[in-house]
Design a protein around this motif. Sequence first.
Motif, PDB file in Angstrom:
ATOM      1  N   TYR A 761       0.808  -0.822  -0.057  1.00 50.05           N
ATOM      2  CA  TYR A 761       0.487   0.050  -0.279  1.00 50.05           C
ATOM      3  C   TYR A 761       0.707   1.146   0.084  1.00 50.05           C
ATOM      4  O   TYR A 761       0.357   2.216   0.288  1.00 50.05           O
ATOM      5  CB  TYR A 761      -0.857   0.489   1.282  1.00 50.05           C
ATOM      6  CG  TYR A 761      -1.854  -0.945   1.354  1.00 50.05           C
ATOM      7  CD1 TYR A 761      -2.099  -1.944   1.945  1.00 50.05           C
ATOM      8  CD2 TYR A 761      -3.475  -0.795   0.231  1.00 50.05           C
ATOM      9  CE1 TYR A 761      -2.651  -3.755   2.190  1.00 50.05           C
ATOM     10  CE2 TYR A 761      -3.419  -2.239   0.487  1.00 50.05           C
ATOM     11  CZ  TYR A 761      -3.738  -2.929   1.287  1.00 50.05           C
ATOM     12  OH  TYR A 761      -4.554  -4.116   1.160  1.00 50.05           O
ATOM     13  N   THR A 764      -0.459   3.378  -2.669  1.00 46.10           N
ATOM     14  CA  THR A 764      -1.983   3.587  -2.550  1.00 46.10           C
ATOM     15  C   THR A 764      -2.597   5.358  -1.889  1.00 46.10           C
ATOM     16  O   THR A 764      -1.114   6.093  -0.601  1.00 46.10           O
ATOM     17  CB  THR A 764      -3.024   2.703  -1.937  1.00 46.10           C
ATOM     18  OG1 THR A 764      -2.131   2.509  -0.684  1.00 46.10           O
ATOM     19  CG2 THR A 764      -2.406   1.546  -2.777  1.00 46.10           C
ATOM     20  N   GLY A 769      -3.648  -0.423   4.393  1.00 48.69           N
ATOM     21  CA  GLY A 769      -5.294  -1.256   3.623  1.00 48.69           C
ATOM     22  C   GLY A 769      -4.187  -2.930   4.690  1.00 48.69           C
ATOM     23  O   GLY A 769      -3.886  -2.520   5.579  1.00 48.69           O
ATOM     24  N   ASP A 790      -4.066  -9.074  -0.685  1.00 54.00           N
ATOM     25  CA  ASP A 790      -4.215  -7.613  -0.258  1.00 54.00           C
ATOM     26  C   ASP A 790      -5.146  -6.625  -1.655  1.00 54.00           C
ATOM     27  O   ASP A 790      -4.334  -7.749  -2.246  1.00 54.00           O
ATOM     28  CB  ASP A 790      -3.225  -6.956  -0.354  1.00 54.00           C
ATOM     29  CG  ASP A 790      -2.435  -7.385  -1.051  1.00 54.00           C
ATOM     30  OD1 ASP A 790      -1.089  -8.581  -0.989  1.00 54.00           O
ATOM     31  OD2 ASP A 790      -2.329  -6.031  -1.752  1.00 54.00           O
ATOM     32  N   GLY A 792      -3.214  -4.429  -2.292  1.00 51.44           N
ATOM     33  CA  GLY A 792      -2.410  -3.012  -2.781  1.00 51.44           C
ATOM     34  C   GLY A 792      -2.237  -3.065  -4.321  1.00 51.44           C
ATOM     35  O   GLY A 792      -3.091  -3.278  -5.088  1.00 51.44           O
TER      36      GLY A 792
END
Length: 846
Positions: A761, A764, A769, A790, A792
Amino acid sequence: MKRGIKSKIVRIMLSISLSSLLMYIVIFQISSYFSADIVERATDQMGRKSSTNSENLLISQSIKDSEQIILKNSELVNSQLNEIAMDLSAIATAITYINDHSDLYMPVMVKSAQELVDQGLSDGRTIHYALGEDVELESVSDELYLMGNILPFMEAINNEKGIITSIYIGDESGFSIGYDENAALKAPHGIVYEARNKSWYTEPKQLNGLYVSPPYSDSFGRGLTVSMATPYYQRGELKGIIGLDVLIEDINQSVLSAQMGGNGYAMLLAEQGRVISAPGLTEENADRSNVFLGTKADEIVSLMNENSSGVSLSEIDGLPVYVLFHKIELNNWYYIAVLDIASIIEGATEVKMVIDEITIDTQNEIANASFYTNIILIGMFVATGIVVIWAANKFSKKISKPILMLNDGVKIISNGDFSNKVEIETGDEIEELGASFNKMTKDLVDHIENLKKVTAEKERIGAELDVATKIQASMLPYIFPAFPDRKEFDIYATMEPAKEVGGDFYDFFLIDQTHLGIVIADVSGKGVPAALFMVITKTLIKNYAQLGMPAAEVFTKSNDQLCEGNDAGMFVTAFMGILEIETGKFDYVNAGHNPPLIKKSDGEFEWIKAPAGFVLAGMEGINYKQQSLMLEPDDVIYLYTDGVTEATNLENELFAESRLQTILNENKESTLTELLGSIKTNIDAFVGAAPQFDDITMLAFEYKGLGKIEVIDLPAQVDQLHTVLDFITGQLEKNQCPMKVMTQINIAVEEIFVNIAHYAYASTPEGVGDVGISFKVEENPACAIIEFSDRGIPYNPMELEDPDLTLSADDRKIGGLGIYMVKKSMDEVAYKYHEGKNVLTIQKRF
């Protein structure tokens, strides 16, 4: 007031003739106008295009010639510097040899600069020493005088390379040696010189290799200079640095003498945009590259930092120029050519002036021709009008009479009197028209009667087919999910008949709580007969299967039953499979049907090896053979009828098996509903406006298995690692996993989780996350399956190149070692990007 047909014929003939002539005149005028305009624009475009092409050609050729010049000269500069670098390396090698074999050499006296001056020995190039701070001569004299043996090498290189102004050595022991013409200038400064603090010493020491300095003005006034230095060693350890200074005046002469066409010129540029050589270069403008590169100087320097060669457009004193550059690899200088566009393209404008003169002459000639043509056309228009009026009046009487008779006949029929007939005797097409009119009246009466009967029959048949379609649809499973309480599998199917009712069918049913039957079939023919035979076949197969018979025996008995009384010669291609839900064992039998496709959980759709037996209802007494395969969780089977692969477009091309397989693999991560929907969409797009000739039936089945899955969701943060390891360790201990395997799995889990926490992440907007981890164990053999997911940034670690373990840690590229260790320690590692998630699965048997 209504006008008679005779008057209309006269008006029509006159209107058509005069309109045609008038249209011709208008078209001619428009054509003349556009022709003149086209000629004008064409010649103008020709002039501009010729001028542009000439300019482009001149610029292109000039750029090409200049590229060759800067490439050749940059290679020359690089070659000169490389030769000096090789000579420097040779001296370093000689010093290393002397250090490693000191017992072979006698000490050679080396004096300080002051001693040389005092003894009258400072003229010309001399070798002299200096000492670092707090360094006593007695402590380094042995090493210093041993270095005196390098003098012959320095003299040889100096004699060969006239542009070398100074050669010098700095030793870790604190002494330094110089070989140059500057003894007299150095003497007043004493013998203290701390070489170990100088950039020519520290830079190559840090690099442990060759160092080339940026250009600088020599402190003894000899001009623009560049220093080159490299380490020497004693028994493998860095002992000191040898360097030399090079005047680049000779290099500048070759740069400034290069001819670049027109008012162009060549120049040398160092890193950070410092100008080394250029026409009009002064101390004041050496750091102002915009003086020589124009308004785009900063962009050009940035471009050079990213590329080894290139071309860019700039502007100097309001005039456009092209800037070409090529990198000199050894010292990261750039050889640059600046081309003045205006001086290159001066001759191109003469072409356009000549074409402009031709254009004006052509336009004048076209205007004169158009004037005389208009006078002739006006005279033709008046004469044609007179002739047409006379001819139209003469022939209108003969034409109008029979037409009026036909008109009266139509009025009578329109009032419902179909008994009336017209009598026309003109001996031409109008007489034939009258006869056709009478025949049409008779046929119309007959058609009205037949239409009443046909309409009633169609309404009856349509109602019956509508009922049949609903009955057939209700016989096939159509509620999905079909078995909402069963999590071990999923199934979805569709059928689209070519007619109101079709001969294809599919079926699926629980034989008992641990066995599932799947059937797809295609009855020969279409329409109601095929639909009736389909009902019989479906009923027989399901009834025999629910008695617990194997798939092969179900087909054997159904075939014998279907052959009885099959006077119509119908037959059925069919495929049936029986799944043992607990184990994933799938027994199947094929009676002349299209082979299904299977997608393993981590693979693509491939054809199932299902040899086609004889069709059902084709011949009595056939014993069918069944085959088996083992399904694993997430395996998908796709069944279909030939209406899919034999769908045909207007060019008579088939949809084909290869296209079907490609589309399946393009949608292999889709749900079953999405998968079948995508295939149908692709079929419709392929077929286009072509009619559907065959039923299109598809069935997709996914086996999910019985394994119990333990799941944990937690933030993707490193401080959650202990929670992850406790979860995995607990599951492994519960399943009696050996300690060695447990350790391998925990190391792999730690590597994967830490990487997700650090990078999944990072790019992001939120920067944080969650990560989901699932664990399950399969048996026979025992295998731990752990899945990380995940949301991500998409990242496939399997695409990362394995590290070269033959290299040292310093030489090996950073990254890739962790996932490499995971791949080596686990039995299987797989990645997929599914429904917006990165999904990484590891498997380890124990």
